[in-house]
Design an enzyme around this catalytic site. Structure first.
Site, PDB file in Angstrom:
ATOM      1  N   CYS A  51       0.899  -1.142   0.000  1.00 13.36           N
ATOM      2  CA  CYS A  51       0.000   0.000   0.000  1.00 13.36           C
ATOM      3  C   CYS A  51       0.945   1.200   0.000  1.00 13.36           C
ATOM      4  CB  CYS A  51      -0.986  -0.044   1.170  1.00 13.36           C
ATOM      5  SG  CYS A  51      -0.264  -0.304   2.801  1.00 13.36           S
ATOM      6  N   GLN A  52       0.601   2.290   0.640  1.00 17.27           N
ATOM      7  CA  GLN A  52       1.532   3.421   0.656  1.00 17.27           C
ATOM      8  C   GLN A  52       2.760   3.129   1.516  1.00 17.27           C
ATOM      9  OE1 GLN A  52      -0.972   6.813   1.817  1.00 17.27           O
ATOM     10  NE2 GLN A  52      -0.181   7.839  -0.001  1.00 17.27           N
TER      11      GLN A  52
END
EC number: 3.1.3.16
Length: 184
Positions: free
Chosen positions: A125-126
């Site tokens: 994800c981030q």
């Protein structure tokens, strides 16, 4: 508290230090289970590094265009040989990530079966901290019959993670469901 005594607080206790503090990941990625790499967007957008790591599959648990997403897609990896799958998840307590647990587990399982067990999947994800960590934990529960505590501990042993409380609650619900079905 769930029927089987696993609460969000108990899971948070597993993830935090003795003072109740959480740590952000100290590395861009970690191998949290054989051939499952969990990490951040920096690695996800570095095709050369992914190829050096022999990644065959990418699972983006933050697909989208907003500030909280990682804007890649199948087209980003065209001509790299990397198979892509994206989930448009928001890192918010109220977001229902559990609707993607089965499809993410299927994708990870397909990646690990790729080329006669030479497949390697990069799940991100981030920050590689909440959304992606949650889907890896769900995979371990669904495909390796680990209860939620064992699955979280397995990932946490290799990487600092901190799924939000909503995601932890969804993992508790998955744990209850799997126990009720006799799958744990």
């Amino acid at each position: 508290m769930t029927d089987y005594g696993v609460s969000v607080q108990q899971l948070n206790d597993l993830l935090s230090d003795e003072n109740g503090h959480f740590s952000m990941p100290s590395r861009d990625f970690n191998e949290v289970y054989p051939r499952i790499l969990l990490g951040n967007e920096t690695v996800a957008t570095n095709v050369k590094l992914l190829q050096q790591l022999r990644v065959t599959h990418i699972l983006n648990a933050a697909e989208g265009d907003s500030y909280m997403h990682v804007k890649t897609g199948a087209e980003y990896y065209v001509d790299t040989g990397i198979v892509y799958h994206g989930v448009p998840a928001n890192d918010m307590n109220y977001f229902n990530l559990s609707i993607y647990f089965e499809e993410c587990a299927d994708f990870i399982a397909q990646a690990l079966a790729y080329k006669g067990d030479r497949g390697k999947v990069y799940v991100h994800c981030q920050k590689g901290y909440s959304r992606s960590a949650t889907v890896v934990v769900a995979y371990l529960m669904l495909r390796h019959k680990m209860d939620v505590r064992a699955a979280l501990a397995t990932v946490r042993e290799k990487r600092e993670i901190g799924p939000n409380d909503g995601f932890l609650y969804q993992l508790c619900q998955l744990n209850d469901k799997l126990e009720n079905e006799g799958k744990l």
